[in-house]
Motif scaffolding. Structure first.
Motif, mmCIF file in Angstrom:
data_model
loop_
_atom_site.group_PDB
_atom_site.id
_atom_site.type_symbol
_atom_site.label_atom_id
_atom_site.label_comp_id
_atom_site.label_asym_id
_atom_site.label_seq_id
_atom_site.Cartn_x
_atom_site.Cartn_y
_atom_site.Cartn_z
ATOM 1 N N UNK A 118 0.807 -1.219 0.000
ATOM 2 C CA UNK A 118 0.000 0.000 0.000
ATOM 3 C C UNK A 118 0.845 1.277 0.000
ATOM 4 N N UNK A 119 2.163 1.126 -0.015
ATOM 5 C CA UNK A 119 3.049 2.292 -0.036
ATOM 6 C C UNK A 119 3.511 2.544 -1.468
ATOM 7 N N UNK A 120 3.338 3.776 -1.936
ATOM 8 C CA UNK A 120 3.765 4.160 -3.286
ATOM 9 C C UNK A 120 5.148 4.800 -3.230
ATOM 10 N N UNK A 121 5.970 4.493 -4.220
ATOM 11 C CA UNK A 121 7.284 5.111 -4.358
ATOM 12 C C UNK A 121 7.198 6.172 -5.448
ATOM 13 N N UNK A 122 7.410 7.435 -5.072
ATOM 14 C CA UNK A 122 7.470 8.516 -6.048
ATOM 15 C C UNK A 122 8.938 8.712 -6.425
ATOM 16 N N UNK A 123 9.319 8.181 -7.590
ATOM 17 C CA UNK A 123 10.728 8.193 -7.974
ATOM 18 C C UNK A 123 11.048 9.352 -8.916
ATOM 19 N N UNK A 124 12.160 10.021 -8.642
ATOM 20 C CA UNK A 124 12.691 11.056 -9.521
ATOM 21 C C UNK A 124 14.107 10.644 -9.920
ATOM 22 N N UNK A 125 14.458 10.828 -11.175
ATOM 23 C CA UNK A 125 15.783 10.439 -11.654
ATOM 24 C C UNK A 125 16.546 11.647 -12.167
ATOM 25 N N UNK A 126 17.871 11.520 -12.122
ATOM 26 C CA UNK A 126 18.742 12.595 -12.586
ATOM 27 C C UNK A 126 20.172 12.290 -12.182
ATOM 28 N N UNK A 127 21.009 13.304 -12.198
ATOM 29 C CA UNK A 127 22.413 13.160 -11.835
ATOM 30 C C UNK A 127 22.510 12.836 -10.348
ATOM 31 N N UNK A 128 23.200 11.737 -10.015
ATOM 32 C CA UNK A 128 23.302 11.346 -8.615
ATOM 33 C C UNK A 128 23.999 12.422 -7.779
ATOM 34 N N UNK A 129 24.788 13.283 -8.408
ATOM 35 C CA UNK A 129 25.476 14.349 -7.673
ATOM 36 C C UNK A 129 24.502 15.311 -7.009
ATOM 37 N N UNK A 130 23.244 15.313 -7.463
ATOM 38 C CA UNK A 130 22.242 16.199 -6.875
ATOM 39 C C UNK A 130 21.493 15.559 -5.715
ATOM 40 N N UNK A 131 21.765 14.280 -5.434
ATOM 41 C CA UNK A 131 20.985 13.549 -4.449
ATOM 42 C C UNK A 131 21.017 14.162 -3.056
ATOM 43 N N UNK A 143 17.658 9.411 -1.135
ATOM 44 C CA UNK A 143 18.359 9.454 -2.416
ATOM 45 C C UNK A 143 19.400 8.357 -2.453
ATOM 46 N N UNK A 144 19.541 7.706 -3.600
ATOM 47 C CA UNK A 144 20.648 6.785 -3.832
ATOM 48 C C UNK A 144 21.786 7.619 -4.404
ATOM 49 N N UNK A 145 22.898 7.642 -3.698
ATOM 50 C CA UNK A 145 23.971 8.546 -4.098
ATOM 51 C C UNK A 145 25.318 8.008 -3.632
ATOM 52 N N UNK A 146 26.381 8.605 -4.129
ATOM 53 C CA UNK A 146 27.723 8.316 -3.643
ATOM 54 C C UNK A 146 27.916 9.052 -2.317
ATOM 55 N N UNK A 147 28.497 8.394 -1.337
ATOM 56 C CA UNK A 147 28.737 9.051 -0.063
ATOM 57 C C UNK A 147 29.665 10.241 -0.280
ATOM 58 N N UNK A 148 29.239 11.449 0.114
ATOM 59 C CA UNK A 148 30.095 12.622 -0.075
ATOM 60 C C UNK A 148 31.315 12.570 0.832
ATOM 61 N N UNK A 149 32.354 13.297 0.458
ATOM 62 C CA UNK A 149 33.567 13.320 1.270
ATOM 63 C C UNK A 149 33.284 13.867 2.656
ATOM 64 N N UNK A 150 32.380 14.831 2.756
ATOM 65 C CA UNK A 150 31.945 15.380 4.040
ATOM 66 C C UNK A 150 30.434 15.197 4.135
ATOM 67 N N UNK A 151 30.009 14.209 4.907
ATOM 68 C CA UNK A 151 28.579 13.949 5.066
ATOM 69 C C UNK A 151 27.997 14.938 6.066
ATOM 70 N N UNK A 152 26.968 15.706 5.678
ATOM 71 C CA UNK A 152 26.350 16.644 6.624
ATOM 72 C C UNK A 152 25.907 15.932 7.897
ATOM 73 N N UNK A 153 26.063 16.596 9.040
ATOM 74 C CA UNK A 153 25.770 15.964 10.325
ATOM 75 C C UNK A 153 24.319 15.524 10.450
#
Length: 301
Positions: A118-131, A143-153
């Motif tokens: 019963x849960x819908x996934x609203x998916x948006x695609x684009x450059x992973x750098x924007x995740x 977001x599925x993304x590459x772990x940034x060098x500095x992950x925000x706290x």
């Protein structure tokens, strides 16, 4: 004002394109335009400045966007709380690259749908750098993304897979490939002689810049491109040597026609995973998808 109209407004506010929103919503452009006009009539304000070429949010549109996001989130919460059978329902907004949607997400979503139909996934695609920026801005919950060098706290990261960075060259016979093959045969690659196709932003760009600096290479940049898939596509046309995660090259390379360039100068590895705000992980929908992702890729736990 109905929630469907709010969803259409938010789509246009995100894409700033009536045609792209119409395509993603499976609507006609005229139907999207009529909905936006009706919303503006109800609000009593112009929400978009638009002409034949450009669409932009007005000040009122920016404020209404925040209202629309809050309203839809509240509506989903009410739907969950009123569910008499206790079944988890609602919608999760997820951002990813095209490659991630085909490779990493496919098994996660298959398992998730089986457990939470019963849960819908609203998916948006684009450059992973924007995740990361999209999650921080509240545009998407995960977001599925590459772990940034500095992950925000205030952000949590669930690693799913590791993928090394790789250089790739055209598989077709061309001047670029000839230079690379000759360098490999001679046992030395003159990186300053190759036209490089590189990311215009994001963690991959940061890692590449560090690597080039450490190797004291002054690169000849042919193009800076948004998205690893676009880099691989340009390389396949014989335009230069590119860099991308091995995951992306393996997913698109054989079909597009690129080969990995072996190098003794080791490139850094990447951790690819799910990113979300820590204060949103307590929500039942986000928590459910996060949990299924961890179970699907148990090495991430």
């Amino acid at each position: 004002m109905d929630t469907r109209s709010l969803s259409i407004f938010l789509s246009v506010a995100e894409t700033l394109s009536f045609s792209r929103s119409a395509e993603s919503l499976f609507m006609s452009v005229s139907a999207v335009s009529r909905t936006i006009s009706r919303v503006e009539d109800e609000v009593g304000q112009v929400l978009f400045q638009r002409d034949r070429r450009n669409v932009a949010l007005t000040h009122a549109g920016t404020e209404f966007r925040e209202f629309a996001r809050r309203t839809l989130a509240d509506w989903q919460q009410i739907q969950r709380s009123l569910d008499s059978e206790g079944t988890l329902s609602g919608e999760v907004s997820l951002y990813c690259s095209v490659t991630a949607s085909h490779t990493l997400l496919a098994p996660i979503l298959a398992a998730f749908r089986g457990t939470y139909p019963s849960v819908d996934i609203m998916m948006h695609t684009g450059d992973q750098a924007d995740g990361v920026s999209r999650v921080l801005a509240g545009q998407d919950e995960l977001a599925v993304t590459i772990r940034p060098l500095q992950l925000p706290q205030r952000m949590a990261f669930l690693p799913l897979v590791d993928s090394p960075l790789q250089f790739c060259m055209p598989a077709l016979d061309c001047a670029v490939r000839d230079k690379v093959v000759a360098g490999l045969a001679a046992g030395t690659l003159d990186w300053e002689d190759f036209p490089l196709i590189v990311p215009e932003r994001g963690t991959t760009k940061d890692l590449l810049d560090d690597w080039l600096r450490e190797e004291r290479i002054r690169p000849r940049i042919y193009a800076q491109v948004a998205g690893h898939e676009a880099i691989v596509a340009m390389v396949s046309l014989g335009l230069g040597v590119g860099i991308a995660p091995q995951l992306v090259i393996e997913a698109s390379g054989p079909g597009l026609g690129v080969d990995i360039v072996p190098t003794d100068r080791g490139l850094p590895g990447l951790s690819i995973g799910l990113a979300g705000l820590r204060n949103r992980l307590d929500g039942p929908l986000v928590s459910a998808l996060w949990g299924v992702a961890g179970q699907t890729y148990p090495q991430s736990l």
